[in-house]
Structure formats: structure tokens, C-alpha cells
Write an enzyme that holds these catalytic residues in place. Structure first.
Site, PDB file in Angstrom:
ATOM      1  CD  GLU A   8      15.286   8.167  61.343  1.00  0.00           C
ATOM      2  OE1 GLU A   8      16.172   7.524  60.788  1.00  0.00           O
ATOM      3  OE2 GLU A   8      15.421   8.670  62.472  1.00  0.00           O
ATOM      4  CG  ASP A 104      15.520   5.990  64.625  1.00  0.00           C
ATOM      5  OD1 ASP A 104      14.317   5.842  64.907  1.00  0.00           O
ATOM      6  OD2 ASP A 104      16.143   5.219  63.874  1.00  0.00           O
ATOM      7  CE1 TYR A 307      17.169   4.481  68.001  1.00  0.00           C
ATOM      8  CE2 TYR A 307      19.285   4.260  69.107  1.00  0.00           C
ATOM      9  CZ  TYR A 307      18.524   4.731  68.049  1.00  0.00           C
ATOM     10  OH  TYR A 307      19.138   5.441  67.043  1.00  0.00           O
TER      11      TYR A 307
END
Length: 693
Positions: A8, A104, A307
Site C-alpha cells: 500500500e 492493508d 494492525y
């Protein structure tokens, strides 16, 4: 053959390339024996705008609303077109056998990658990397267990449905309001009910009428027992309170009842993103956007937390094998972590481990990576400490305390005192020591020492970002990943503003809530939409059906704006007129103050609405001067002694000469009648020589 990995961000691509052995660095990618690693820059594509789809939609007019295209499609973002082209060229290479999505691991990340692969018409196999931390170990394990991208199709369909729903509702209602009321009025599927939550709290505050009341307390053993009553505000008159005290003071009271109860309080669960943002706002005053930025840095750059954009407070059981390493990682902050690790990392708060309650990602916890504290900013350190503190609580003993409730009787009146004694501090090791408990026994006589105090009822508190996040979570408004962005958008569009650590709806925002349909204002409709999007992600709801319902809602919402008889007043409009065309000027907020801009579409006049403090010093008093907008442009003025200077003042002497100025000056020097050059001429030539060097 090689595999094309799509990350990303460039920073993530760099880290992946090191692990995958792609050590040849190129402008838009890294390459190695088995892998080519490239990156997006967040979104490289966006949904096409109305003007891209139909000529008649280029002009904002009521006749063309609602805009319901059969197919929207995507288009490249201008600033990142070069990177998109580079990815397309890599994808066409004959030595590329398949692609691996490494964006992600969430709804937005899925959308980023799928749009790119669809746009470049990638027709080779696609796999998905799904990891919850960016450590080397997690990445290696993730690449060892890649899944077919089709396993995440429902997540993509959910993300696509959300994007299209926001397009349909947001663009149509915003255009309808803007055209009808001739002002930039932004409305949306999530932002409007979010704004309404703040307005609702303000309404409660504005309707609040403070009321005077009296309290009676019993002073006993250096402590204060509170009168037992259903309505704490029942005593409205001082006379009534005094008469009651007089009646109770005629004789001693007694200890009527003593009850003791042991309480065991387990450590709280780890953070999800929304709770972390809420706590950071309450504790440090951080905005939701700032907290997200900090935790994203801890995840991507420092790789020391999992995350961040998670909505779960639970952990999966497979993480138990990693707990020792995670404890060793935080031992620098919490020395007891090392002891927990030595004892086998035994979890006390077992409730935190629940596979059924882990959604796309588990709760926010530290990774196994040892932090380099000297590389963390003070803000990053604070957020990391919050996350680590919650994590270590899982291994700590529960907090145990004994609560003793004593009831005192004076005739028909009762007073209650609660005494707390800590039996075991457990995870609350920093608990403030309680006062030594007084000893009482049932039937014990108590002297009638009463205190009467006057008090006022207090209004509800305005919403802070922390309490607004709680409300948004309650009504499923947005996701952990988007809530900060929604709040920022409301502030940027001047519908809401920050005042200290609280939020307030502007006059423009208040009017907007009156102009749009009540259903769009209410959080219930958006809550229903968000629940349907979650069901789409789980494969339990049809995305096409969802969009058909959104289209019907869009038509109804636009129709109601068209038929509305509501009046609108633009509070940003001033009585000042544009010196260019004579139209009225309106105030516009910008990052460093306010501007006055012309309301005429054909005029570009603007000037500062208020003076801006510059770093330029006054030549007389040496204090910072203001930048003032005048008829002939901006200039400096000292508010202390009135000295004025041109805006270029103090900088001209350092300005490089133009070629024309050089020629004129040299000609003058060469025509000098003196047989030898003057000192001035020599100095000028030297200066010119420096400029040309």
C-alpha cells in the site's frame, strides 16, 4: 518466473523487499530473484465524478438530480498516475506469473488493490497476504500461508458498496443543497448523523435550566455519610433542610446495618482503535486523527504494535505461542513483564482469548519487536505505553477489594457510608492508598453531626472527540478506520468546530441539519446501512440489493430537498463589497486564519479578513509585525508603533540581481571617468562575481 507483490505504501514495500530478497532498487519497484515488489500511494484510483460520466452533469443544476449512473467506474488520481502506469508495465511483463495483494488487511486496503488490478486488467492468478503485524516473523509466516484472493471477494464487495453508497448519497444530497441554497453545504451518509449527535447534545445543554437544591450529610469518624433518598435534588428550600436537621438532631442515631462484600475486578481487555482514540483524547487531548496517525507509525515504521484499524478487543488462541516474546519486548517499560515471561507467560484474563469474537484483526497489542525508544517521539511513546499497559494487564492478578457499607439510622432517615479496603492491588498496582477504615458495629450510637450544603444541578457536558467516538461506535457510524476522517471532514467543511477539547456545531451546521431529511439526520438509517455492509463482508447480504435500496433512498432524499420550503441564511456573508466587481465578500476559514473572498463566480478577488502575525521584525521596536491586506496588496505594519513596510521589506538586499540590472550596473561602472575603479565599483564587481559563481 516472478511474483508481483503490491504493497500500500513505499515504506511497507521497502520492508517487504528486504525480507523477500528483492534488493535491486528501481524508481517504482524493488526486484529480486523471485519477487518484484511495488506499491500504491494509498488510493491510486477513485470513483469517477459526475462530470466524467455525462456532459449534463458537469453543471450543478437541480434539473439533473438525482444522478443515478448504471455504471460508475474508476479513474486515476492525477498526482499518482505515474505510479499506476509503472504497476501496469510491471504486470505486463512475461516473467510475472501472479500477483500478491499486500495492501492493508482490511476493507479499504482490499479496495485499493482490487481497483488497481481491475484497472490494469490483470488476468493472472492473484493471492492475498493477510497479516496483523509488520514484523519480519509475521511477514514470513504470512507469505508461507497465502490464500487465493477470491477468499476475500466479499470484503471487496462490501468496500465497493460503501464507496458507491457514499457517492450516491453524498454527491446527490450535497449538490441538491448547494444549488438550492447557493452555499457549499456538504451532506453525507455518515457525516450528517455524526453532526446530529453533537447537535443533540448541544440542544440538551441549551434546554438545561439549573436548579438549586440542598444536601444533608452526616459527619462520622472523620468521614461523610450521604443521605439515602430517591431524588438527590428533592430538598429545594433551605428552611426544609434546616427543619429536617433540627428534627434528627434531637437524639443520637445508631448503626443499623453493616454489609461487607469482596469484589474481584479483572483487568480490562486490550484496546480496539476506537477505545484507544477515546482514551488518548481524554488523557492527552489528542484528536482521533492524531491518535490514528501515531499508532499507524508504530505499526508501519517502528513495527512494534499490531494492525491498528481493528474493531476487536479480543485475541485469537494461536497468539498464545507468541506471548513470551511480546512480554520480553515491553520489559523495558514494565519490569514485571520479564517475570511473567519466566513463569511461562500464564494468562490470567482468559476472557480476552476468544476466536469467535476476533473479526478481521485481533485487538491492538505489542509485537515481538524490541522498541528503540530513542527513535520514538514523545507522542508515540505515550500511545505505545497505553497499548503495552493494557497488554500486560492480561497476566496480572485481578484487583481485589472489600467494600463495607454502613447504614446509619436517625428516626425515619437513613445515611450510607461506603468504605473500601484493597485486599490485592493486582493489575491496579498504582491505586491510591485508601484512608484507614473506621470500625463500626451494629447498634453503635452515632452523634448527630450534620452539614447542610447548597448546590446547583449541573448541565450535560458537551461532546469531546472521545465521547463522540463512543456515540459513533454505539450507532455503527463509520468504521474504526474512517471515524477520524469523518470528524476532520466536518471540521474542514465548517459544519463543526473544536473549542478547547469539546466539539460544537456551527451556525452553518445547525442549518444544514434543518435542511436535510430527518432520516439522514437520524443515526438509525446509517446504522442499518453499516450493518448491511458488515453482512455483505461476511457473505450474508447481496451487495446489488443494498445499492438498489441506496438508489431508492437517494431519489427520495433529493426529492425532499427540492420540495423543501426551508429558508437558509449564509452567516459567512459580510456587508463588505469586492473592490473589483462590487459583489459581497464572504468569510472563509483557512489553515492560518480567515480570508474574505468574492461571492461572484467570475471574480477571483480575495484578501485576509484579519491581520496575520509574521516573523518579520519591526525596525524600530523589533517586535513581530502584522501582515495587513490593503488596496495595493499586502504590507507589514507594527501594531505597537505604527511602522509600515512593503511585504518584501528586509528581503530585497538579499535578492539576486536580474541580468538586466547587472548590465545597467556594469555599464555605469565602466563609464566612470576616474582612471582607477572606485572602492564602490570594486565592491559591486565582487558582489556580482559572487552572484554569478
Amino acid at each position: 518466473m516472478k511474483r508481483l507483490v503490491l504493497a500500500e505504501k513505499p515504506s511497507v514495500a521497502r520492508d517487504l523487499s528486504k525480507i523477500l530478497g528483492a534488493d535491486q532498487k528501481h524508481k517504482n519497484y524493488y526486484e529480486g530473484k523471485n519477487y518484484v515488489v511495488t506499491w500504491a500511494l494509498g488510493h491510486l484510483l477513485t470513483l469517477k465524478m459526475p462530470e466524467d460520466l455525462k456532459n449534463e452533469w458537469q453543471t450543478w443544476q437541480m434539473e439533473t438530480l438525482p444522478m443515478i449512473p448504471k455504471y460508475i467506474g474508476t479513474k486515476p488520481l492525477p498526482k499518482t498516475r505515474a505510479q499506476l502506469k509503472a504497476i501496469a508495465n510491471l504486470a505486463k511483463r512475461k516473467d510475472i506469473s501472479e500477483a500478491i495483494i499486500a495492501t492493508d488487511a482490511g476493507r479499504e486496503g482490499e479496495l485499493v488493490a482490487r481497483w488497481i488490478l481491475e484497472y490494469i486488467r490483470f488476468n493472472k492468478p492473484v493471492k492475498r497476504l493477510w497479516i496483523s503485524s509488520q514484523t519480519n516473523k509475521a511477514i514470513k509466516e504470512g507469505f508461507a500461508s497465502l490464500k487465493p484472493a477470491k477468499a476475500y471477494d466479499d470484503l471487496y464487495y462490501s468496500a465497493l458498496a460503501r464507496a458507491k453508497a457514499d457517492w450516491l448519497i453524498g454527491l446527490n444530497v450535497t449538490r441538491a443543497l448547494t444549488v438550492k441554497y447557493q452555499d457549499n453545504l456538504s451532506a453525507g451518509r455518515v457525516q450528517t448523523p455524526t453532526l446530529a449527535l453533537v447537535a443533540k447534545q448541544e440542544e440538551k445543554i441549551s434546554k438545561f435550566i439549573p436548579q438549586k437544591y440542598f444536601t444533608i450529610s452526616l459527619e462520622v469518624a472523620g468521614q461523610r455519610a450521604i443521605r439515602v433518598q430517591k431524588d438527590p435534588h428533592a430538598l429545594k428550600e433551605r428552611k426544609e433542610a434546616d427543619e429536617l436537621v433540627k428534627k434528627m438532631s434531637s437524639q443520637n442515631g445508631k448503626v443499623e446495618q453493616i454489609t461487607a462484600k469482596d469484589k474481584t475486578i479483572p483487568a480490562p481487555l486490550p484496546y480496539d482503535l476506537t477505545e484507544l482514540q477515546r482514551v488518548a483524547n481524554e488523557k492527552y487531548g489528542y484528536s482521533a486523527k492524531k491518535t490514528l496517525s501515531l499508532v499507524q507509525s508504530l505499526y508501519e515504521v517502528h513495527k512494534i504494535v499490531s494492525y491498528p484499524r481493528t474493531d476487536s478487543k479480543y485475541l485469537s488462541n494461536d497468539l498464545k505461542a507468541t506471548l513470551k516474546d511480546r512480554l520480553h519486548a515491553i520489559a523495558g517499560l514494565f519490569p514485571e513483564a520479564k517475570q511473567y515471561a519466566v513463569k511461562g507467560a500464564k494468562v490470567v484474563q482468559n476472557k480476552a482469548f476468544n476466536d469467535a469474537k476476533v473479526t478481521d484483526h485481533h485487538a491492538l497489542i505489542p509485537t515481538e519487536q524490541l522498541p528503540q525508544y530513542n527513535k520514538l517521539s514523545s507522542d508515540e511513546h505515550r500511545i505505545y505505553t497505553l497499548i503495552a499497559e493494557r497488554f500486560i494487564g492480561l497476566f496480572a492478578a485481578p484487583h481485589k477489594e472489600r467494600q463495607e457499607k454502613i447504614v446509619f439510622a436517625f428516626g425515619k432517615e437513613r445515611f450510607k457510608l461506603t468504605q473500601t479496603k484493597v485486599i490485592e492491588a493486582g493489575w491496579k498496582k498504582n491505586t491510591t492508598p485508601e484512608k484507614a477504615a473506621a470500625k463500626f458495629s451494629e447498634g453503635m450510637q452515632v452523634a448527630p453531626h450534620f452539614t447542610v450544603k447548597e448546590a446547583l444541578t449541573t448541565p450535560p457536558k458537551p461532546l469531546s472527540e472521545g465521547s463522540l467516538l463512543t456515540q459513533m461506535e454505539r450507532y455503527s457510524l463509520g468504521t474504526p478506520a474512517t471515524r477520524a476522517e469523518i470528524i476532520e471532514k466536518l471540521v474542514k467543511s465548517e459544519l463543526m468546530e473544536r473549542t478547547n477539547n469539546s466539539l460544537r456545531v456551527t451556525k452553518k451546521g445547525q442549518q444544514l441539519l434543518e435542511l436535510v431529511n430527518e432520516e439522514l439526520v437520524s443515526p438509525q438509517l446509517t446504522e442499518k446501512w453499516e450493518q448491511q455492509l458488515e453482512q455483505i463482508a461476511k457473505g450474508n447480504y447481496d451487495g446489488k440489493k443494498f445499492l438498489r435500496e441506496i438508489e431508492a433512498d437517494t431519489k427520495r432524499l433529493v426529492r425532499e430537498v427540492k420540495n423543501s420550503q426551508q429558508k437558509y441564511q449564509d452567516f459567512s456573508l459580510t456587508k463588505k463589497k469586492c473592490p473589483k466587481c462590487g459583489a459581497f465578500l464572504k468569510e472563509k476559514k483557512v489553515r492560518d486564519g480567515k480570508l474574505l473572498v468574492c461571492t461572484s463566480e467570475n471574480c477571483d478577488y480575495k484578501r485576509r479578513a484579519e491581520a496575520k502575525v509574521s516573523n518579520h521584525r519591526c525596525p524600530v521596536c523589533h517586535k513581530k509585525m502584522l501582515i495587513i491586506s490593503g488596496k495595493n496588496g499586502d504590507y507589514f505594519r507594527c501594531k505597537y508603533d505604527g511602522t509600515t513596510e512593503k511585504l518584501t521589506g528586509g528581503k530585497k538586499k538579499n535578492k539576486k540581481m536580474t541580468k538586466h540590472e547587472e548590465r545597467r550596473l556594469l555599464k555605469k561602472i565602466n563609464q566612470d571617468d576616474e582612471p582607477q575603479e572606485s572602492a564602490l565599483a570594486q565592491a559591486l564587481k565582487a558582489a556580482l562575481g559572487d552572484n554569478n559563481a
